[in-house]
Design a protein around this motif. Structure first.
Motif, mmCIF file in Angstrom:
data_model
loop_
_atom_site.group_PDB
_atom_site.id
_atom_site.type_symbol
_atom_site.label_atom_id
_atom_site.label_comp_id
_atom_site.label_asym_id
_atom_site.label_seq_id
_atom_site.Cartn_x
_atom_site.Cartn_y
_atom_site.Cartn_z
ATOM 1 N N THR A 230 -73.926 -38.224 -106.139
ATOM 2 C CA THR A 230 -72.686 -37.934 -105.216
ATOM 3 C C THR A 230 -72.669 -36.585 -104.729
ATOM 4 O OG1 THR A 230 -71.673 -39.929 -106.284
ATOM 5 C CG2 THR A 230 -70.355 -38.359 -104.921
ATOM 6 N N LEU A 231 -72.521 -35.736 -105.592
ATOM 7 C CA LEU A 231 -72.824 -34.516 -105.434
ATOM 8 C C LEU A 231 -73.698 -33.893 -104.417
ATOM 9 C CD1 LEU A 231 -71.808 -32.692 -108.947
ATOM 10 C CD2 LEU A 231 -70.394 -32.938 -106.781
ATOM 11 N N VAL A 232 -74.905 -34.260 -104.493
ATOM 12 C CA VAL A 232 -75.929 -34.090 -103.569
ATOM 13 C C VAL A 232 -75.474 -34.382 -102.159
ATOM 14 C CG1 VAL A 232 -78.420 -34.566 -102.616
ATOM 15 C CG2 VAL A 232 -78.034 -34.034 -105.012
ATOM 16 N N ALA A 233 -75.062 -35.675 -101.870
ATOM 17 C CA ALA A 233 -74.313 -35.996 -100.779
ATOM 18 C C ALA A 233 -73.528 -35.194 -100.142
ATOM 19 C CB ALA A 233 -74.049 -37.590 -100.770
ATOM 20 N N GLY A 234 -72.444 -34.714 -101.095
ATOM 21 C CA GLY A 234 -71.464 -33.918 -100.925
ATOM 22 C C GLY A 234 -72.017 -32.540 -100.258
ATOM 23 N N VAL A 235 -72.848 -31.852 -100.837
ATOM 24 C CA VAL A 235 -73.492 -30.508 -100.485
ATOM 25 C C VAL A 235 -73.959 -30.872 -99.144
ATOM 26 C CG1 VAL A 235 -75.157 -28.909 -101.177
ATOM 27 C CG2 VAL A 235 -73.791 -30.020 -102.837
ATOM 28 N N VAL A 236 -74.811 -31.758 -98.871
ATOM 29 C CA VAL A 236 -75.537 -32.031 -97.704
ATOM 30 C C VAL A 236 -74.320 -32.258 -96.516
ATOM 31 C CG1 VAL A 236 -76.805 -33.405 -96.303
ATOM 32 C CG2 VAL A 236 -77.521 -33.025 -98.658
ATOM 33 N N ALA A 237 -73.144 -33.033 -96.844
ATOM 34 C CA ALA A 237 -72.264 -32.892 -95.987
ATOM 35 C C ALA A 237 -71.574 -31.748 -95.830
ATOM 36 C CB ALA A 237 -70.908 -34.063 -96.517
ATOM 37 N N LEU A 238 -71.242 -30.902 -96.825
ATOM 38 C CA LEU A 238 -70.702 -29.538 -96.521
ATOM 39 C C LEU A 238 -71.567 -28.589 -95.659
ATOM 40 C CD1 LEU A 238 -68.189 -27.784 -97.293
ATOM 41 C CD2 LEU A 238 -69.599 -27.044 -99.416
ATOM 42 N N PHE A 239 -72.720 -28.731 -95.755
ATOM 43 C CA PHE A 239 -73.802 -27.872 -95.164
ATOM 44 C C PHE A 239 -73.678 -28.447 -93.701
ATOM 45 C CE2 PHE A 239 -77.953 -27.392 -93.508
ATOM 46 C CZ PHE A 239 -78.138 -26.026 -93.340
ATOM 47 N N LEU A 240 -73.823 -29.655 -93.457
ATOM 48 C CA LEU A 240 -73.708 -29.923 -92.180
ATOM 49 C C LEU A 240 -72.503 -29.796 -91.205
ATOM 50 C CD1 LEU A 240 -75.882 -33.321 -92.357
ATOM 51 C CD2 LEU A 240 -76.731 -31.210 -91.231
ATOM 52 N N PHE A 241 -71.390 -29.936 -92.052
ATOM 53 C CA PHE A 241 -70.298 -29.778 -91.380
ATOM 54 C C PHE A 241 -69.833 -28.454 -91.031
ATOM 55 C CE2 PHE A 241 -68.413 -33.863 -93.472
ATOM 56 C CZ PHE A 241 -69.034 -34.618 -92.539
ATOM 57 N N SER A 242 -70.587 -27.482 -91.829
ATOM 58 C CA SER A 242 -70.305 -26.083 -91.439
ATOM 59 C C SER A 242 -71.052 -25.493 -90.187
ATOM 60 C CB SER A 242 -71.063 -25.254 -92.525
ATOM 61 O OG SER A 242 -70.066 -25.638 -93.748
ATOM 62 N N SER A 243 -72.183 -26.479 -89.781
ATOM 63 C CA SER A 243 -72.671 -26.342 -88.498
ATOM 64 C C SER A 243 -71.829 -26.707 -87.153
ATOM 65 C CB SER A 243 -73.878 -27.241 -88.321
ATOM 66 O OG SER A 243 -74.720 -27.091 -86.914
ATOM 67 N N LYS A 244 -71.615 -25.541 -86.245
ATOM 68 C CA LYS A 244 -71.030 -25.651 -85.099
ATOM 69 C C LYS A 244 -71.562 -27.007 -84.193
ATOM 70 C CE LYS A 244 -69.032 -21.154 -84.847
ATOM 71 N NZ LYS A 244 -69.065 -19.744 -84.169
ATOM 72 N N SER A 245 -73.047 -26.993 -84.071
ATOM 73 C CA SER A 245 -73.698 -27.879 -83.343
ATOM 74 C C SER A 245 -73.284 -29.311 -83.785
ATOM 75 C CB SER A 245 -75.209 -27.658 -83.200
ATOM 76 O OG SER A 245 -75.864 -27.655 -84.452
ATOM 77 N N VAL A 246 -73.478 -29.508 -85.182
ATOM 78 C CA VAL A 246 -73.230 -30.765 -85.709
ATOM 79 C C VAL A 246 -71.653 -31.201 -85.378
ATOM 80 C CG1 VAL A 246 -72.829 -31.944 -87.964
ATOM 81 C CG2 VAL A 246 -75.080 -30.611 -87.380
ATOM 82 N N ASN A 247 -70.836 -30.231 -85.684
ATOM 83 C CA ASN A 247 -69.345 -30.539 -85.347
ATOM 84 C C ASN A 247 -69.190 -30.747 -83.594
ATOM 85 O OD1 ASN A 247 -68.100 -30.201 -87.615
ATOM 86 N ND2 ASN A 247 -68.295 -27.919 -87.615
ATOM 87 N N ARG A 248 -69.972 -30.165 -82.798
ATOM 88 C CA ARG A 248 -69.542 -30.460 -81.431
ATOM 89 C C ARG A 248 -70.115 -32.136 -81.261
ATOM 90 N NH1 ARG A 248 -71.533 -25.320 -80.440
ATOM 91 N NH2 ARG A 248 -73.796 -25.972 -80.297
ATOM 92 N N GLU A 249 -71.162 -32.563 -81.799
ATOM 93 C CA GLU A 249 -71.782 -33.808 -81.800
ATOM 94 C C GLU A 249 -70.691 -34.695 -82.352
ATOM 95 O OE1 GLU A 249 -74.302 -34.640 -80.081
ATOM 96 O OE2 GLU A 249 -74.550 -32.541 -79.477
ATOM 97 N N ILE A 250 -70.222 -34.540 -83.564
ATOM 98 C CA ILE A 250 -69.044 -35.334 -84.227
ATOM 99 C C ILE A 250 -68.011 -35.428 -82.967
ATOM 100 C CG2 ILE A 250 -67.701 -35.690 -86.035
ATOM 101 C CD1 ILE A 250 -69.576 -34.342 -87.836
ATOM 102 N N ALA A 251 -67.567 -34.272 -82.645
ATOM 103 C CA ALA A 251 -66.506 -34.163 -81.671
ATOM 104 C C ALA A 251 -66.505 -35.104 -80.468
ATOM 105 C CB ALA A 251 -66.286 -32.880 -81.084
ATOM 106 N N LYS A 252 -67.746 -35.317 -80.149
ATOM 107 C CA LYS A 252 -68.037 -36.171 -78.893
ATOM 108 C C LYS A 252 -68.007 -37.622 -79.317
ATOM 109 C CE LYS A 252 -71.486 -32.980 -76.495
ATOM 110 N NZ LYS A 252 -72.798 -32.724 -76.321
ATOM 111 N N LEU A 253 -68.511 -37.850 -80.433
ATOM 112 C CA LEU A 253 -68.273 -39.077 -80.826
ATOM 113 C C LEU A 253 -66.862 -39.720 -81.147
ATOM 114 C CD1 LEU A 253 -71.134 -39.549 -83.515
ATOM 115 C CD2 LEU A 253 -71.035 -40.942 -81.374
ATOM 116 N N ILE A 254 -66.249 -38.470 -81.576
ATOM 117 C CA ILE A 254 -64.683 -39.000 -82.044
ATOM 118 C C ILE A 254 -63.977 -38.862 -80.627
ATOM 119 C CG2 ILE A 254 -62.524 -37.791 -83.008
ATOM 120 C CD1 ILE A 254 -64.297 -36.504 -84.773
#
Length: 271
Positions: A230-254
């Protein structure tokens, strides 16, 4: 030195639909699956009814279906890549739960239940070892269905648009991930106490265990792989959520989900 064959367990494909270690009465298994599906359908329609009362109409598009299928496929493939493996099936994977957790986080509880049930069935078909319908429920269905709990903490567009570190902006995701971890840990621990406490040979535990000894053994064993996984998944999530480009894509979906799911205010007033 790590053996690539031990890390990339693609030989698991050979075990698909191999039910030679299923010792439960087939009719009990069928009844259990029917009951689980019935409960899931009931919760789905109850949630839809509540949404309708609130003036929310949810639709599923082809884009969502494709995204869900990709998430299930990624999670399944990542589950075959094992960083570390304990005896009796416990293993640490390469963030295998993250793709489905992301889907749950974006699309909410309703749609998460369907995706998580499909993922649970895929894991159930990987050479299961089952001695009763309850062992199947506690070891396969409930642990993976609990991923849908992340959908209860689906991303809020208002807090998502705010500035700040990923942990603060996406705090709900990590709360949902913690809920999934607790439910899955309790489910596996209970299964260990009820079904897998005989002939134990793990660390300081050995022989046939009963009572609190069986509970401590089961809790220790499942913590040994489930917490790091679970911690590995959490670290991957924290890393990806820190990316502006990933956040932009998530924002489009939302944004697309919000626009599609929520009726305009003037329509609500006219009703």
């Amino acid at each position: 030195m790590l053996n690539c064959e031990e890390i990339f367990r693609f030989d698991k494909f050979k075990e698909m639909f191999d039910f030679q270690y299923v010792y439960s009465n087939p009719w009990f298994m069928v009844l259990m699956f029917v009951a689980i599906i019935g409960i899931g359908v009931g919760l789905f329609f109850l949630s839809r009814h509540i949404d309708k009362k609130r003036g929310i109409e949810r639709k599923t598009t082809t884009k969502e279906l494709v995204f869900g299928a990709i998430c299930v496929a990624l999670s399944f493939v990542l589950s075959l890549i094992r960083i570390f493996r304990l005896a009796n099936a416990g293993s640490i994977t390469l963030a295998s739960i993250f793709p489905i957790a992301l889907y749950c986080y974006i699309f909410g509880f309703n749609k998460s239940m369907v995706i998580c049930f499909v993922f649970a069935l895929l894991n159930f078909c990987q050479g299961p070892y089952i001695i009763s319908a309850w062992s199947a429920f506690l070891d396969y269905l409930l642990p993976y269905l609990s991923l849908s709990l992340i959908g209860i903490f689906a991303v809020n567009p208002k807090t998502f648009s705010s500035n700040g570190p990923a942990l603060k902006k996406h705090g709900k995701f990590f709360i949902g991930l913690a809920c999934y971890f607790v439910v899955r840990l309790l489910s596996h621990t209970l299964a260990g106490v009820l079904f897998w406490s005989q002939g134990v040979d793990f660390w300081m535990f050995s022989g046939d265990l009963v009572g609190w000894t069986a509970f401590i053994y089961s809790l220790t064993y499942n913590l040994a792989y489930l917490l790091p996984d679970t911690l590995v998944a959490g670290v991957v999530a924290l890393f990806l959520f820190s990316s502006k480009s990933v956040n932009r894509e998530i924002a489009k979906l939302i944004s697309s989900v919000k626009t599609r799911n929520t009726q305009p205010e003037n329509e609500k007033i006219n009703q």
